[in-house]
Design an enzyme around this catalytic site. Structure first.
Site, PDB file in Angstrom:
ATOM      1  N   LYS A  97     -35.253  47.414 -56.045  1.00 49.23           N
ATOM      2  CA  LYS A  97     -34.640  46.835 -55.597  1.00 49.23           C
ATOM      3  C   LYS A  97     -35.012  45.675 -55.939  1.00 49.23           C
ATOM      4  CE  LYS A  97     -30.162  45.419 -53.309  1.00 49.23           C
ATOM      5  NZ  LYS A  97     -29.506  44.397 -52.413  1.00 49.23           N
ATOM      6  N   GLY A 158     -23.905  39.009 -47.114  1.00 46.24           N
ATOM      7  CA  GLY A 158     -23.849  38.130 -46.324  1.00 46.24           C
ATOM      8  C   GLY A 158     -22.200  37.981 -45.975  1.00 46.24           C
ATOM      9  N   ALA A 184     -22.802  43.647 -51.355  1.00 46.83           N
ATOM     10  CA  ALA A 184     -23.078  42.505 -50.878  1.00 46.83           C
ATOM     11  C   ALA A 184     -21.743  42.627 -50.954  1.00 46.83           C
ATOM     12  CB  ALA A 184     -23.930  41.768 -51.844  1.00 46.83           C
ATOM     13  N   GLY A 185     -21.491  41.438 -49.749  1.00 46.31           N
ATOM     14  CA  GLY A 185     -19.659  41.209 -49.473  1.00 46.31           C
ATOM     15  C   GLY A 185     -18.786  41.869 -48.768  1.00 46.31           C
ATOM     16  N   ASN A 206     -25.088  45.851 -45.231  1.00 42.80           N
ATOM     17  CA  ASN A 206     -25.617  45.329 -44.306  1.00 42.80           C
ATOM     18  C   ASN A 206     -25.652  44.469 -43.161  1.00 42.80           C
ATOM     19  OD1 ASN A 206     -29.402  44.307 -44.007  1.00 42.80           O
ATOM     20  ND2 ASN A 206     -28.198  44.901 -42.529  1.00 42.80           N
ATOM     21  N   THR A 207     -25.133  43.506 -43.467  1.00 44.55           N
ATOM     22  CA  THR A 207     -24.185  42.407 -42.795  1.00 44.55           C
ATOM     23  C   THR A 207     -22.943  43.336 -42.211  1.00 44.55           C
ATOM     24  OG1 THR A 207     -25.218  40.734 -43.765  1.00 44.55           O
ATOM     25  CG2 THR A 207     -23.108  39.952 -42.220  1.00 44.55           C
TER      26      THR A 207
END
Length: 255
Positions: A97, A158, A184-185, A206-207
């Site tokens: 990645k 994040g 992301a986001g 993830n976050t």
């Protein structure tokens, strides 16, 4: 559920999950199990590749999941290439990645350095999954040089802001002949569901999981949301209308 196909490899789950920010490796492992995710991304710079007892790697079962190393922390193409080479030399994977983020505040990917690194790594036999801004032009260039996917952001990494780039994401999906993984986001399961509804091949989170009050329950919530969104896409969403439409026949009222 139909299979996700990346570089000739089939996956049942369309939910990918990261390994950062979890309160503990044990909680991370439980979340991965609840998520049903098969592709788990790991930052190479956070792993002691020579230590089989490394906390992250020892928590992941390569027989059940596919470990996808990432170049998180790389600020230019040369750094990203070195990290990818290290991961392959240590036997982790020839899949990578690709992340090139020179700006430490917003962690937005550098399009020029990402394209440069991708070209080199593809020529070196890597299966490259590049993290990019929601840039349809760059996405097409990466596809043309042979990347396995493109991974455009929904919002800065994040932030949990959701699909702030939805219009551009739709263009990328429409024009792409390779899987588009929205990365992301994404902050809520409803965001992930929406990403799948507009035709994304998969989502990466993830976050939103690791920082939630109950990470295990949140991981399971995202799993269900991704599955629901994919089914809705395959079923075909009903068209929007500018006027009300009765849901029951009204012909009998005139009789």
């Amino acid at each position: 559920m139909d299979k996700l196909l990346i570089a000739g490899r089939e996956f049942t789950s369309r939910f990918m999950i990261g390994t950062g920010k979890f309160p503990s490796d044990e909680i991370m492992k439980k979340c991965i199990n609840k998520s049903g995710a098969e592709i788990i991304t790991v930052a190479v710079r956070r792993v002691d590749l020579e230590n089989p007892n490394d906390g992250i790697l020892s928590s992941l079962d390569p027989k059940k999941i596919f470990i996808l190393p990432n170049t998180s922390g790389a600020q230019n193409a040369d750094e990203a290439i070195r990290i990818a080479m290290l991961a392959r030399e240590m036997g982790l994977s020839n899949w990578i990645k690709l992340e090139v983020t020179p700006d430490p505040r917003y962690l937005l990917p550098d399009p020029d350095e990402t394209l440069k690194a991708a070209k080199f790594l593809v020529n070196e036999g890597f299966t490259v999954l590049p993290y990019i801004n929601a840039d349809p032009v760059l996405a097409k260039k990466l596809e043309e040089i042979g990347t396995a996917t493109v991974m455009p952001l929904a919002a800065p990494i994040g932030t949990n802001k959701g699909l702030t780039t939805e219009d551009a994401l739709k263009i990328i999906i429409e024009q792409s002949n390779i899987p588009v993984v929205i990365d992301a986001g994404i902050g809520r399961p409803s965001d992930a569901c929406r990403a799948m509804e507009i035709g994304a091949a998969a989502v990466m989170v993830n976050t939103a999981v690791s920082t939630s009050a109950d990470p295990e329950l949140m991981a399971e919530s995202f799993k269900l949301a991704v599955e629901a969104g994919r089914k809705a896409f395959l079923a075909g969403l009903g068209p929007k209308s500018g006027r009300a439409r009765a849901s029951s026949p009204t012909a009998w009222l005139s009789k």
